[in-house]
Write an enzyme that holds these catalytic residues in place. Structure first.
Site, PDB file in Angstrom:
ATOM      1  N   HIS A   1      58.908  80.293  19.708  1.00 43.29           N
ATOM      2  CA  HIS A   1      59.328  81.688  19.886  1.00 43.29           C
ATOM      3  C   HIS A   1      60.336  82.128  18.830  1.00 43.29           C
ATOM      4  O   HIS A   1      60.801  83.260  18.836  1.00 43.29           O
ATOM      5  CB  HIS A   1      59.927  81.851  21.295  1.00 43.29           C
TER       6      HIS A   1
ATOM      7  N   LYS B   1      62.051  83.361  15.270  1.00 42.82           N
ATOM      8  CA  LYS B   1      61.717  84.286  14.186  1.00 42.82           C
ATOM      9  C   LYS B   1      62.717  84.051  13.061  1.00 42.82           C
ATOM     10  O   LYS B   1      63.845  84.553  13.091  1.00 42.82           O
ATOM     11  CB  LYS B   1      61.788  85.746  14.640  1.00 42.82           C
TER      12      LYS B   1
ATOM     13  N   ASP C   1      64.230  81.199  -0.957  1.00 42.94           N
ATOM     14  CA  ASP C   1      64.924  80.522  -2.061  1.00 42.94           C
ATOM     15  C   ASP C   1      66.213  79.840  -1.625  1.00 42.94           C
ATOM     16  O   ASP C   1      67.119  79.639  -2.446  1.00 42.94           O
ATOM     17  CB  ASP C   1      65.226  81.505  -3.198  1.00 42.94           C
TER      18      ASP C   1
ATOM     19  N   HIS D   1      63.422  95.060  23.312  1.00 40.99           N
ATOM     20  CA  HIS D   1      63.001  93.713  22.945  1.00 40.99           C
ATOM     21  C   HIS D   1      64.166  92.891  22.390  1.00 40.99           C
ATOM     22  O   HIS D   1      63.993  91.758  21.980  1.00 40.99           O
ATOM     23  CB  HIS D   1      61.864  93.791  21.915  1.00 40.99           C
TER      24      HIS D   1
ATOM     25  N   LYS E   1      67.677  90.698  21.768  1.00 43.25           N
ATOM     26  CA  LYS E   1      68.313  89.499  22.326  1.00 43.25           C
ATOM     27  C   LYS E   1      69.667  89.333  21.632  1.00 43.25           C
ATOM     28  O   LYS E   1      69.859  88.452  20.794  1.00 43.25           O
ATOM     29  CB  LYS E   1      67.458  88.256  22.089  1.00 43.25           C
TER      30      LYS E   1
ATOM     31  N   ASP F   1      84.429  90.349  23.262  1.00 41.05           N
ATOM     32  CA  ASP F   1      85.679  90.800  22.665  1.00 41.05           C
ATOM     33  C   ASP F   1      85.412  91.459  21.309  1.00 41.05           C
ATOM     34  O   ASP F   1      84.413  92.156  21.168  1.00 41.05           O
ATOM     35  CB  ASP F   1      86.676  89.645  22.591  1.00 41.05           C
TER      36      ASP F   1
END
Length: 420
Positions: free
Chosen positions: A134, A136, A141, A313, A315, A320
């Site tokens: 899952h 991404k 380089d 979508h 996450k 603080d």
């Protein structure tokens, strides 16, 4: 012609057995840029790939054959043809609908394409539901990295319509890129060498850095071997340290009992706690599950917003005025107990403020706020279901072990020999 496939790896890569227990510490001196939605993310990633001189490493859960997927395909093919080493790792469930022609074009150009845990359909239904890749991640380089929740699909662009997703990623330049590069190499099964700027940590560093400095970044990840709880523990530790504010925006919110308790406890000791949830979900069950937890949180002062403009979508979270996290991990059983995930922890005041302003605008302009005192309708039913939900959450890690315990694997898609 056909696409030749062979097994090359188990759940963790065979090239570097030490990658099984890698811990990455805090790296200072990084520049971190927030990328909101595909409008910011795709141009930045594609520009970095077009400028690549040596290597492109890419992991994604979803790649579709739409305008974004075809643009990515063209960029990767062009890079491989000019001599850049390109390694693409795709999830067999999220990318299970890619056509052989699409994959063949990449392989024939010299792109190394790997499919994580592919499986054929049974009665027209894909059965490889659990323990998905899952993450991404893109590293170019070994000098610039991208990580977050955005897949390579047009539904992350506003012009997709009402179903366009609201999401976040970051671009990182600096010493932390070495860790992301090492991790991406190790997880793809490529040859890994110790490099200057990266070293193996025997002890797990605290999720909260001791240094009082900006530009601190730490890579954390979840696997099904030695790092099952790292992301959850980072959230729990950060919440336990909160003194002023907490903002969590998460698409699929159904965390374990310990994490839920820390959110509630933060609000109880006077921390301003805001949760941004899906109000217009792409998966209706996700909204229903999250709503089962509302009463538990609202009664202790947690403020809950539902984002209603389009599917959420994201996450992301902040605590603080310094600590933030961005990545692929939802706060639900799939991400916290089954899937392969990766987040970065960030200690940077400017970035924290930028993320806070973005989430505050989202909550103010596009969300509805749940009332602190909800009508006591169907209270007996809610009490019964709530009791069951809490106990499922408390014991989910053990229950998850009953799910199919297959050994996920990477399979390369090779350029086929032409028929004579």
């Amino acid at each position: 012609m056909s696409i030749a496939v062979e097994h090359i790896a188990t759940d963790q890569p065979p090239d570097d057995s030490k990658a099984r227990d890698l811990d990455y510490g805090w790296q200072s001196g990084n520049r971190v840029q927030l990328l909101e939605n595909g409008e910011a993310y795709f141009p930045a990633v594609f520009e970095a790939m077009r400028d690549a001189q040596r290597e492109i490493l890419l992991e994604t859960f979803i790649l579709f054959e739409d305008k974004v997927g075809h643009e990515l395909q063209g960029i990767l093919i062009e890079a491989a043809q000019r001599g850049v080493k390109v390694v693409v790792s795709l999830d067999g469930f999220g990318c299970g609908e890619l056509s052989p022609a699409f994959l063949r074009a990449l392989a024939e150009a010299g792109v190394i394409v790997q499919m994580f845990d592919p499986a054929s359909k049974t009665l027209g239904i894909r059965t490889n539901w659990f323990r998905r890749l899952h993450r991404k991640i893109v590293v170019v380089d070994a000098s610039v990295a991208f990580i977050g929740g955005i897949n390579f699909s047009a539904d992350h662009l506003g012009d997709f319509g009402p179903e366009a997703k609201q999401d976040y990623a970051v671009q990182i330049i600096g010493p932390a890129v070495a860790d992301l590069h090492h991790f991406a190499l190790a997880q793809s099964g490529r040859q890994v060498r110790t490099r200057r700027g990266w070293r193996r940590r025997q002890q797990r560093p605290s999720p909260w850095a001791d240094e009082h400095d900006d530009g601190l970044v730490r890579l954390i990840y979840r696997d099904n071997i030695q790092h099952r709880d790292d992301i959850e523990e980072a959230y729990i530790h950060a919440l336990s340290q909160a003194r002023q504010r907490v903002v969590i925006a998460n698409a699929y919110f159904f965390p374990g009992y310990r994490l839920l308790r820390e959110i509630r406890n933060a609000a109880r000791r006077g921390v301003q706690v805001q949760l941004i949830m899906q109000g217009q979900p792409d998966v209706l069950l996700a909204k229903l599950a999250a709503r089962m937890l509302y009463d538990y949180l609202l009664k202790d002062g947690v403020v809950i917003h539902e984002y209603c403009q389009r599917p959420l979508h994201g996450k992301v979270a902040l605590v603080d005025d310094e600590w933030s996290t961005v990545g692929s991990s939802n706060l639900d059983p799939l991400s916290l107990a089954l899937n392969l995930e990766a987040n970065v922890l960030i200690r940077d005041r400017a970035f924290n403020q930028q993320l806070y302003q973005s989430l505050e605008a989202l909550a103010r302009d596009h969300c509805q706020t749940m009332p602190a005192k909800r009508k006591p309708r169907l209270w007996l039913w809610r009490l019964t279901v709530g009791f069951l939900v809490f106990h499922v959450m408390r014991h989910f890690p053990a229950l998850a072990s009953w799910l199919p315990a297959h050994k996920p694997r990477l399979k390369p898609i090779e350029s086929p020999a032409h028929d004579v």
